[in-house]
Write a protein that holds these residues in place. Structure first.
Motif, PDB file in Angstrom:
ATOM      1  N   GLN A  14      80.594 -64.201  54.688  1.00 13.56           N
ATOM      2  CA  GLN A  14      79.359 -63.683  54.095  1.00 13.56           C
ATOM      3  C   GLN A  14      79.451 -63.647  52.574  1.00 13.56           C
ATOM      4  N   SER A  15      80.602 -63.302  52.046  1.00 15.00           N
ATOM      5  CA  SER A  15      80.786 -63.262  50.591  1.00 15.00           C
ATOM      6  C   SER A  15      80.583 -64.634  49.968  1.00 15.00           C
ATOM      7  N   CYS A  71      84.557 -61.056  56.643  1.00  9.79           N
ATOM      8  CA  CYS A  71      83.739 -60.698  55.483  1.00  9.79           C
ATOM      9  C   CYS A  71      83.723 -61.813  54.440  1.00  9.79           C
ATOM     10  N   MET A  97      78.861 -67.164  51.290  1.00  8.15           N
ATOM     11  CA  MET A  97      77.445 -67.516  51.452  1.00  8.15           C
ATOM     12  C   MET A  97      76.606 -66.819  50.369  1.00  8.15           C
ATOM     13  N   ASP A  98      76.876 -65.559  50.112  1.00  9.39           N
ATOM     14  CA  ASP A  98      76.136 -64.818  49.087  1.00  9.39           C
ATOM     15  C   ASP A  98      76.391 -65.385  47.694  1.00  9.39           C
ATOM     16  N   PHE A  99      77.636 -65.738  47.406  1.00 14.95           N
ATOM     17  CA  PHE A  99      77.987 -66.254  46.085  1.00 14.95           C
ATOM     18  C   PHE A  99      77.245 -67.554  45.768  1.00 14.95           C
ATOM     19  N   LYS A 145      74.384 -68.620  47.198  1.00 16.46           N
ATOM     20  CA  LYS A 145      73.006 -68.541  47.686  1.00 16.46           C
ATOM     21  C   LYS A 145      72.006 -69.312  46.827  1.00 16.46           C
ATOM     22  N   ASN A 146      72.010 -69.146  45.542  1.00 16.61           N
ATOM     23  CA  ASN A 146      71.024 -69.785  44.670  1.00 16.61           C
ATOM     24  C   ASN A 146      71.645 -70.857  43.779  1.00 16.61           C
TER      25      ASN A 146
END
Length: 72
Positions: A42-43, A39, A45-47, A49-50
């Protein structure tokens, strides 16, 4: 390269430890996070992302990932 050992740590601990190191990073610097929780990948990558960071993930052995974050 800054290395952060997050083996045995669950989210959000890896993100918190990454954020602690971001303050001292300059453009082109990198952090490598070692984790055994899928997990976390993914965390992270999400953090980022932008944000102006490059994130690379690699499963180096079964169940252990190295996540490299490079500041742009």
């Amino acid at each position: 390269m800054i290395e952060v050992d997050c083996l045995g740590e669950i989210c959000p601990v890896p993100i918190i430890r990454i954020k602690e190191n971001l303050k001292s990073m300059k453009s082109g610097d990198s952090i490598k996070v070692v984790t055994d929780h899928s997990c976390t990948q993914q965390s992270v990558m999400d953090f980022f992302k932008n944000k102006k960071f490059k994130v690379q993930c690699e499963e180096v052995i079964n169940g252990v990932w190295e996540i490299t974050v490079i500041k742009g």
